[in-house]
Motif scaffolding. Structure first.
Motif, mmCIF file in Angstrom:
data_model
loop_
_atom_site.group_PDB
_atom_site.id
_atom_site.type_symbol
_atom_site.label_atom_id
_atom_site.label_comp_id
_atom_site.label_asym_id
_atom_site.label_seq_id
_atom_site.Cartn_x
_atom_site.Cartn_y
_atom_site.Cartn_z
ATOM 1 N N PRO A 188 0.827 -1.220 0.000
ATOM 2 C CA PRO A 188 0.000 0.000 0.000
ATOM 3 C C PRO A 188 0.861 1.271 0.000
ATOM 4 O O PRO A 188 0.458 2.287 -0.571
ATOM 5 N N GLU A 189 2.056 1.181 0.601
ATOM 6 C CA GLU A 189 2.948 2.356 0.621
ATOM 7 C C GLU A 189 3.340 2.777 -0.800
ATOM 8 O O GLU A 189 3.565 3.964 -1.062
ATOM 9 N N HIS A 190 3.453 1.806 -1.717
ATOM 10 C CA HIS A 190 3.766 2.169 -3.101
ATOM 11 C C HIS A 190 2.630 3.008 -3.703
ATOM 12 O O HIS A 190 2.868 3.956 -4.443
ATOM 13 N N VAL A 191 1.403 2.609 -3.381
ATOM 14 C CA VAL A 191 0.243 3.348 -3.913
ATOM 15 C C VAL A 191 0.262 4.776 -3.355
ATOM 16 O O VAL A 191 0.120 5.762 -4.094
ATOM 17 N N ALA A 192 0.493 4.882 -2.038
ATOM 18 C CA ALA A 192 0.502 6.209 -1.396
ATOM 19 C C ALA A 192 1.618 7.077 -1.986
ATOM 20 O O ALA A 192 1.395 8.248 -2.322
ATOM 21 N N ALA A 193 2.810 6.489 -2.149
ATOM 22 C CA ALA A 193 3.937 7.272 -2.667
ATOM 23 C C ALA A 193 3.669 7.705 -4.110
ATOM 24 O O ALA A 193 3.971 8.843 -4.498
ATOM 25 N N PHE A 194 3.086 6.816 -4.898
ATOM 26 C CA PHE A 194 2.794 7.147 -6.298
ATOM 27 C C PHE A 194 1.797 8.309 -6.364
ATOM 28 O O PHE A 194 1.945 9.251 -7.144
ATOM 29 N N ARG A 195 0.776 8.232 -5.490
ATOM 30 C CA ARG A 195 -0.256 9.288 -5.506
ATOM 31 C C ARG A 195 0.321 10.624 -5.025
ATOM 32 O O ARG A 195 -0.139 11.683 -5.448
ATOM 33 N N GLN A 196 1.289 10.531 -4.142
ATOM 34 C CA GLN A 196 1.903 11.772 -3.655
ATOM 35 C C GLN A 196 2.654 12.488 -4.800
ATOM 36 O O GLN A 196 2.568 13.688 -4.960
ATOM 37 N N ILE A 224 3.915 1.201 -10.017
ATOM 38 C CA ILE A 224 3.856 1.931 -8.741
ATOM 39 C C ILE A 224 5.075 1.612 -7.872
ATOM 40 O O ILE A 224 5.345 2.312 -6.915
ATOM 41 N N ASP A 225 5.809 0.526 -8.227
ATOM 42 C CA ASP A 225 7.019 0.190 -7.472
ATOM 43 C C ASP A 225 8.222 0.449 -8.366
ATOM 44 O O ASP A 225 8.440 -0.267 -9.343
#
Ligand code: 13P
Ligand code: SF4
Length: 373
Positions: free
Chosen positions: A243-251, A318-319
């Motif tokens: 999920p951190e990859h999703v959050a970082a991508f959205r940021q 995303i990663d």
């Protein structure tokens, strides 16, 4: 799966990319319609450029079955896909896998002995007539035959929801006549869990069967009552996404669309915008308006190809450190040239065959799937 691939002869191992391309082009030309080269979406570009058709595992197997004129089907994918193609093609067609070491680590996480043992244990606590075995397409022909024999069915990542509904019903929209009230789902726990949640089953309705532990590591009440018993298997490529990859991508890309494969863990699926199979991901990218930014969680060769082929959109994994599927990656231009030149010379190298008894029951499980979706 037994891995047997020997080193390639010098002619192929030492050839330059251009020399290999010339060999492949000449062999394809010589074979004409007698050969059909199929490329799974995760193949590298040096292989994919020679594919007569691209697709997901099931679409490609169906295609092989529909092309009766193709005497040889060269399947650029992994072992279970070539087996499925052999099950679905007729007896005059021969299926070839360019590198026998191209297995699937997830498919290898469930073997027939272990599944038979689980079935036997389940039989000590419950009536097996109420249990529907469901195997993901990513499994050996022996497991497809097992589910065929036991009233079960195969599913793919695009139809798992319809298949599990057929098996035990949809809690969100009850109705119909399910074929049982418990599913034994293998080998991918994540696809099973994501499908269970989509159908309204809760975390308490699902339990993980661990084949390395006695009685799957479960007590008898859980074994009997869980609506979905999920095999403790996973895809090492998709399980890496967090999920951190999703959050970082959205940021970095506010407003981006995030599309993930259902082999990702449920906590990733929960925070994504869309979830679906490789074909679904391709369609999601195609349907997004020009200028969109799309973050994808699946194998990197597909993501990079989508990025190249969709220049009016930004498509990224995303990663940033995502690994390729190492078994898909084993198929390269050198192995493709080696099998194709073998066919030109009358030698079928790396033929994949499924014995008739196994093929019969595997076909039943595959046909049940087709009748279901
Ligand atoms: P498809 O069924 O979409 O071809 O996917 C196969 C696979 O191996 C996904 O990891
Ligand atoms: Fe198997 Fe995962 Fe590779 Fe697909 S991506 S072939 S499930 S290891």
């Amino acid at each position: 799966m037994i891995r047997l691939q020997a080193a390639l002869p010098e002619r192929y191992a030492a050839a330059s990319p251009d020399e290999l391309a010339d060999m492949i082009a000449a062999a394809k030309q010589a074979l004409g319609p007698r050969v059909l080269v199929l490329g799974h979406h995760y193949q590298r570009d040096e292989v994919m450029r020679w594919a007569d058709a691209r697709g997901d595992s099931f679409a490609l197997s169906r295609l092989a079955a529909d092309r009766h004129d193709a005497e040889f089907v060269v399947f650029c994918g992994v072992h279970f896909m070539a087996e499925s193609a052999d099950v679905l093609t007729d007896e005059r067609q021969q299926v070839v896998l360019p590198d026998l070491n191209a297995g699937c680590s997830m498919a290898d996480m469930a073997d027939l002995d272990a599944v038979e043992e689980a079935w036997e244990v389940l039989g000590t606590v419950t009536d097996l007539d109420r249990v529907v075995p469901v195997t993901y397409m990513n499994s050996s022909a022996a497991l497809k035959a097992f589910v065929g024999r036991h009233g079960g069915v195969v599913c793919t990542s695009s139809n798992a929801r319809a298949v599990v509904t057929w098996a035990i019903g949809d809690r969100r929209s009850p109705g119909g006549t399910p074929h049982g009230d418990q599913v034994l789902f293998f080998p991918d726990q994540h696809l099973g869990r994501n499908t269970g949640f989509q159908l309204g089953y809760g975390a308490d309705d699902m339990a993980v069967w661990d084949p390395r532990r006695a009685r799957g590591g479960l007590d008898d009440a859980t074994l009997k009552e869980a609506s979905l018993l999920l095999w403790n298997g996973h895809c090492s490529v998709h399980q890496r996404f967090r999920p951190e990859h999703v959050a970082a991508f959205r940021q970095v890309h506010p407003g981006a669309l995030v599309v993930v494969h259902p082999e990702c863990a449920h906590d990733v699926v929960e925070v994504a915008d869309l979830v679906g199979s490789t074909d679904f991901i391709i369609k999601a990218v195609a349907d997004a308006p020009p200028g969109s930014v799309i973050g994808v969680a699946t194998e990197i060769h597909l993501v990079e190809r989508l990025a190249t082929e969709t220049p009016d959109k930004t498509v990224r994994s995303i990663d940033p450190l995502v690994c390729p599927c190492s078994t898909m990656y084993r198929i390269d231009a050198a192995h493709l040239a080696w099998v194709l030149e073998g066919l030109v010379g009358g030698e079928v190298r790396n033929r994949i065959t499924v014995d008739e008894e196994t093929a019969h029951w595997a076909r039943i499980a595959l046909e049940r799937m087709l009748a279901t979706v």
